[in-house]
Design a protein around this motif. Structure first.
Motif: not given
Length: 386
Positions: A186-200
């Motif tokens: 998710a941290l890697f995705a944030r670098e690409r997309m600029g957004e965080g996210q919820h993880i269940d």
């Protein structure tokens, strides 16, 4: 901000942890070992119950130390408005929030994912539960040995006639590793997309995903045309007794098995057609492993391991945790690290197994006393005692 390096790739990342026991604690310690600033939020008084389990000095047990090194501890009373306000401010300055509380607890405190991410969209929020959010068991608490029973580990470990625990906190730890991987992604995705996210993330699903590749291989293929071999539990050849202990071996090829038959003095088994070829053995692995294990010991441990190694059969002595600390292979790899803890004195820790850029991670900081960093952390967010 701390400098990001090959050995400290998570430097500059702030993680806030609300948890008891292992699932979240071990996950975040891996982040701390890799440079993240991990703040562990604990209730005043007892703190994380893990502090008091097993061998301990004062309020730090060996178990707590082994899951909480290099973190900072803050005590907050989440039953008070001031405590919740401080926790909320911490979360809104974090990159990652992780908790393993039961469903609904964080929402009732105003610290749920939706509320926090509405104000901080770049936040990564990981919620670990026992049984997920759907189904009749979703509100129940879960601990490791309960999850071992529920997800098939006890059935597999006691195969074929009983039930048995894996005598380590396997489900807790594999859930921690699953959480660490998910948050890193998710941290890697944030670098690409600029957004965080919820993880269940549930312990139940994590355990099944971990167990299924081999434990469920005989249940994966469907249809009347499946040729069924034995479950993989039967591939765990029983230990070979020696005159001074026992060894484990992993024979796969015909050459491997011929070496085993020679070493135990059962050359006659090489002529048995039913034990020739991996296809034949896969149908009779439990029978073959029991037969080999029933042979009386003929050699000592060192000679038997060496003899099998000469013929390229993977083998190793059965060793205790006390013995491995000084074994030459563990010493050569630097598996263990000695630490002089400011509160506990000398410690032996298992270091991170990861090498970045060909180098071991530097030894990380000590596990914290309960609330050790409360004043400093509150000052950082512009608040007083909460």
């Amino acid at each position: 901000m701390a400098e990001t390096t090959a050995q400290q790739p998570l430097a500059g990342i702030k993680v806030v942890e609300f948890s008891t026991m292992i699932t979240a604690s071990l996950a975040t310690m891996m982040f701390a070992q890799q440079g993240a600033d991990v703040i562990k939020v604990e209730p005043p008084g007892m703190g994380d119950p893990m502090r008091w389990l097993g061998s301990r000095k004062d309020s730090i047990s060996g178990l707590f130390n082994n899951c909480n090194r290099a973190k900072r501890s803050i005590t907050l009373d989440l039953k008070s408005d001031d405590g919740v306000a401080a926790a909320r401010k911490l979360c809104l300055e974090a990159d990652v929030v992780i908790h393993n509380y039961r469903t609904g607890v964080m929402d009732r405190l105003g610290l749920g994912s939706a509320a926090l991410r509405a104000e901080r969209p770049e936040l990564i929020y990981c919620a670990i539960t026992g049984f997920g959010h759907q189904g009749p068991l979703s509100d129940r608490p879960a601990y490791d040995h309960v999850m071992q029973a529920m997800t098939g580990f006890m059935s597999l470990q006691g195969h074929p006639e009983s039930f048995a625990y894996v005598k380590t906190l396997l489900c807790d730890k594999l859930t921690a590793y699953t959480a660490a991987q998910a948050i890193t992604a998710a941290l890697f995705a944030r670098e690409r997309m600029g957004e965080g996210q919820h993880i269940d993330l549930s312990m139940l699903a994590s355990c099944v995903a971990f167990l299924w590749p081999d434990g469920g291989m005989h249940l994966t293929l469907k249809g009347d045309d499946v040729i069924h071999g034995v479950p993989f539990a039967d591939y765990y050849q029983l230990p070979l007794r020696t005159t001074d202990g026992a060894i484990a071996y992993a024979a796969m090829s015909d050459d491997h098995w011929e070496a085993v038959f020679d070493m135990i003095g059962r050359e006659d088994l090489k002529a048995e057609e039913k034990y020739k070829g991996i296809e034949n053995r896969s149908l009779r692995m439990g029978e073959l492993a029991s037969l080999v294990a029933s042979e009386p010991p003929r050699m000592n441990t060192t000679d038997l391991v060496a003899g099998l190694a000469e013929r390229d059969v993977p083998a190793a002595p059965c060793m205790s945790l006390e013995e491995i600390q000084n074994h030459e292979q563990f010493v050569a790899m630097g598996v263990f690290e000695d630490q002089d803890h400011p509160l506990l004195g000398p410690l032996k820790n298992a270091g991170s197994p990861v090498h970045f850029a060909g180098q071991k991670l530097p030894p990380c900081g000590p596990s914290p006393a309960l609330g050790q960093h409360t004043d400093d952390i509150l000052a950082e967010i512009g608040m007083k005692g909460a």
